[in-house]
Design a protein around this motif. Structure first.
Motif, PDB file in Angstrom:
ATOM      1  N   ALA A  57       0.837  -1.202   0.000  1.00 24.85           N
ATOM      2  CA  ALA A  57       0.000   0.000   0.000  1.00 24.85           C
ATOM      3  C   ALA A  57       0.872   1.252   0.000  1.00 24.85           C
ATOM      4  N   ALA A  58       0.532   2.198  -0.880  1.00 25.19           N
ATOM      5  CA  ALA A  58       1.336   3.416  -0.987  1.00 25.19           C
ATOM      6  C   ALA A  58       0.523   4.688  -0.781  1.00 25.19           C
ATOM      7  N   ALA A  59      -0.779   4.664  -1.120  1.00 26.14           N
ATOM      8  CA  ALA A  59      -1.597   5.876  -1.020  1.00 26.14           C
ATOM      9  C   ALA A  59      -3.033   5.508  -0.686  1.00 26.14           C
ATOM     10  N   ARG A  60      -3.734   6.446  -0.049  1.00 27.52           N
ATOM     11  CA  ARG A  60      -5.115   6.218   0.366  1.00 27.52           C
ATOM     12  C   ARG A  60      -6.044   7.190  -0.361  1.00 27.52           C
ATOM     13  N   VAL A  61      -7.247   6.714  -0.680  1.00 26.60           N
ATOM     14  CA  VAL A  61      -8.248   7.561  -1.313  1.00 26.60           C
ATOM     15  C   VAL A  61      -8.878   8.469  -0.262  1.00 26.60           C
ATOM     16  N   ILE A  62      -8.772   9.769  -0.438  1.00 22.14           N
ATOM     17  CA  ILE A  62      -9.382  10.690   0.523  1.00 22.14           C
ATOM     18  C   ILE A  62     -10.679  11.288  -0.036  1.00 22.14           C
ATOM     19  N   ALA A  63     -10.922  11.081  -1.324  1.00 16.54           N
ATOM     20  CA  ALA A  63     -12.195  11.482  -1.937  1.00 16.54           C
ATOM     21  C   ALA A  63     -12.319  10.751  -3.260  1.00 16.54           C
ATOM     22  N   GLY A 117     -16.468  17.549 -12.365  1.00 14.72           N
ATOM     23  CA  GLY A 117     -16.850  17.186 -11.012  1.00 14.72           C
ATOM     24  C   GLY A 117     -16.259  18.089  -9.944  1.00 14.72           C
ATOM     25  N   PRO A 118     -16.498  17.735  -8.679  1.00 17.38           N
ATOM     26  CA  PRO A 118     -15.974  18.519  -7.553  1.00 17.38           C
ATOM     27  C   PRO A 118     -14.447  18.493  -7.520  1.00 17.38           C
ATOM     28  N   ALA A 119     -13.870  19.532  -6.968  1.00 15.82           N
ATOM     29  CA  ALA A 119     -12.420  19.591  -6.823  1.00 15.82           C
ATOM     30  C   ALA A 119     -11.963  18.650  -5.714  1.00 15.82           C
ATOM     31  N   CYS A 120     -10.755  18.135  -5.861  1.00 18.06           N
ATOM     32  CA  CYS A 120     -10.185  17.291  -4.814  1.00 18.06           C
ATOM     33  C   CYS A 120      -9.820  18.142  -3.601  1.00 18.06           C
ATOM     34  N   PRO A 121      -9.761  17.537  -2.408  1.00 14.34           N
ATOM     35  CA  PRO A 121      -9.366  18.285  -1.206  1.00 14.34           C
ATOM     36  C   PRO A 121      -7.962  18.873  -1.349  1.00 14.34           C
ATOM     37  N   ALA A 122      -7.700  19.915  -0.590  1.00 19.20           N
ATOM     38  CA  ALA A 122      -6.398  20.586  -0.672  1.00 19.20           C
ATOM     39  C   ALA A 122      -5.248  19.656  -0.317  1.00 19.20           C
ATOM     40  N   ALA A 123      -5.483  18.647   0.523  1.00 21.53           N
ATOM     41  CA  ALA A 123      -4.412  17.750   0.963  1.00 21.53           C
ATOM     42  C   ALA A 123      -4.076  16.671  -0.055  1.00 21.53           C
ATOM     43  N   THR A 124      -4.714  16.680  -1.224  1.00 22.42           N
ATOM     44  CA  THR A 124      -4.485  15.662  -2.243  1.00 22.42           C
ATOM     45  C   THR A 124      -3.061  15.746  -2.787  1.00 22.42           C
ATOM     46  N   ASP A 125      -2.374  14.595  -2.844  1.00 25.86           N
ATOM     47  CA  ASP A 125      -1.024  14.544  -3.403  1.00 25.86           C
ATOM     48  C   ASP A 125      -1.044  14.289  -4.902  1.00 25.86           C
ATOM     49  N   PHE A 126      -1.977  13.487  -5.373  1.00 25.76           N
ATOM     50  CA  PHE A 126      -2.113  13.241  -6.808  1.00 25.76           C
ATOM     51  C   PHE A 126      -3.514  12.705  -7.085  1.00 25.76           C
ATOM     52  N   VAL A 127      -3.888  12.705  -8.360  1.00 22.94           N
ATOM     53  CA  VAL A 127      -5.222  12.283  -8.765  1.00 22.94           C
ATOM     54  C   VAL A 127      -5.103  11.101  -9.720  1.00 22.94           C
ATOM     55  N   LEU A 128      -5.902  10.073  -9.483  1.00 24.78           N
ATOM     56  CA  LEU A 128      -5.965   8.927 -10.377  1.00 24.78           C
ATOM     57  C   LEU A 128      -7.263   9.002 -11.174  1.00 24.78           C
ATOM     58  N   HIS A 129      -7.150   8.939 -12.484  1.00 19.02           N
ATOM     59  CA  HIS A 129      -8.322   8.931 -13.354  1.00 19.02           C
ATOM     60  C   HIS A 129      -8.640   7.484 -13.686  1.00 19.02           C
ATOM     61  N   ILE A 130      -9.828   7.053 -13.349  1.00 19.37           N
ATOM     62  CA  ILE A 130     -10.198   5.647 -13.467  1.00 19.37           C
ATOM     63  C   ILE A 130     -11.115   5.464 -14.673  1.00 19.37           C
ATOM     64  N   SER A 131     -10.733   4.567 -15.568  1.00 16.99           N
ATOM     65  CA  SER A 131     -11.527   4.346 -16.769  1.00 16.99           C
ATOM     66  C   SER A 131     -11.675   2.858 -17.036  1.00 16.99           C
ATOM     67  N   ALA A 176     -10.070   9.456  -8.388  1.00 18.37           N
ATOM     68  CA  ALA A 176      -9.785   9.298  -6.962  1.00 18.37           C
ATOM     69  C   ALA A 176      -8.729  10.303  -6.541  1.00 18.37           C
ATOM     70  N   CYS A 177      -9.000  11.003  -5.462  1.00 14.63           N
ATOM     71  CA  CYS A 177      -8.057  11.972  -4.894  1.00 14.63           C
ATOM     72  C   CYS A 177      -7.203  11.220  -3.870  1.00 14.63           C
ATOM     73  N   MET A 178      -5.905  11.146  -4.119  1.00 18.46           N
ATOM     74  CA  MET A 178      -5.028  10.273  -3.349  1.00 18.46           C
ATOM     75  C   MET A 178      -4.088  11.055  -2.422  1.00 18.46           C
ATOM     76  N   ARG A 179      -3.831  10.449  -1.268  1.00 19.95           N
ATOM     77  CA  ARG A 179      -2.888  11.007  -0.291  1.00 19.95           C
ATOM     78  C   ARG A 179      -1.864   9.926   0.023  1.00 19.95           C
ATOM     79  N   ASN A 180      -0.585  10.218  -0.168  1.00 20.35           N
ATOM     80  CA  ASN A 180       0.457   9.245   0.140  1.00 20.35           C
ATOM     81  C   ASN A 180       0.375   8.830   1.600  1.00 20.35           C
ATOM     82  N   LEU A 181       0.606   7.542   1.864  1.00 19.17           N
ATOM     83  CA  LEU A 181       0.588   7.065   3.244  1.00 19.17           C
ATOM     84  C   LEU A 181       1.794   7.570   4.022  1.00 19.17           C
ATOM     85  N   GLU A 182       2.894   7.831   3.322  1.00 19.88           N
ATOM     86  CA  GLU A 182       4.105   8.335   3.962  1.00 19.88           C
ATOM     87  C   GLU A 182       4.622   9.536   3.181  1.00 19.88           C
TER      88      GLU A 182
END
Length: 216
Positions: free
Chosen positions: A83-89, A98-112, A131-137
């Protein structure tokens, strides 16, 4: 890297202007041109298969975790060593709509979904969400001064990339470019920036659309 943007994806490119606190504010083109520039670490594009049942009915739903890859994304248990990152939105549809990702987002994954029965534009895939992603570390490029993420926020540092554009870069100097400006505040109009402002930046998210940056 990105203040009016973003992103198409890594550090956001933004339209800016230098000079006194009076004058035209300018405008910037739409952020859909790719959703993540090649130089930006903020956005990634993922082609994914349906999530394994063990991880829930929604692939990369809120609170789920992904592995370390950004192109062939896999959902993994958050307790896994992979595991490397968690979905925060998580939102359906295209990011630009769509809605903007939270400010704490490290990167965005586009799922298709690839090879769907219905392909609206014939590109071989149908967007299923992002998916708005936040690194676990650490590092957390989405944090103020981190040098990346889908949004430019107060505390970020910038470097000039071309005429009328700046991009984010880490404030600690660890990036490929030396920081030239720091975003000190965000206001609702340019006339409210401090007199010490050297650069005005158009911010894409939030109630304060104008960033006031100071030269370092």
């Amino acid at each position: 890297m990105r203040i009016r943007r973003l992103w198409s994806g890594v550090v956001c490119a933004v339209l800016v202007s230098c000079g006194p606190v009076s004058g035209d504010t300018g405008s910037e083109g739409p952020p859909e041109a790719g959703e993540a520039p090649a130089s930006a670490p903020a956005t990634a594009r993922a082609a994914t298969a349906p999530a394994p049942a063990a991880h829930g009915p929604l692939f990369l739903g809120p609170g789920d975790c992904s592995g370390r890859g950004r192109t062939d994304v896999r959902e993994v248990p958050c307790t896994s060593e992979k595991a490397a990152a968690r979905v925060i939105a998580r939102h359906d549809g295209r990011r630009r709509d769509g809605p903007a990702c939270p400010a704490a987002t490290d990167f965005v994954l586009h799922i298709s979904e690839h090879r769907p029965e219905f392909d609206e534009d014939g590109d071989g895939s149908v967007p299923r969400g992002y998916a708005c992603m936040r690194n676990l570390e650490p590092p957390h490029p989405g944090d103020p001064g981190g040098g990346g993420g889908p949004h430019t926020v107060v505390g970020d540092c910038l470097h000039g990339s071309s005429v009328g554009q700046v991009r984010e870069t880490p404030c600690d100097g660890s990036g490929a470019h030396r920081p030239e400006f720091r975003l000190e505040s965000a206001v609702d109009e340019r006339s409210r920036c401090p007199g010490s402002t050297d650069l005005f930046v158009e911010l894409p998210v939030g109630e304060a659309p104008v960033g006031c940056a100071r030269r370092l």
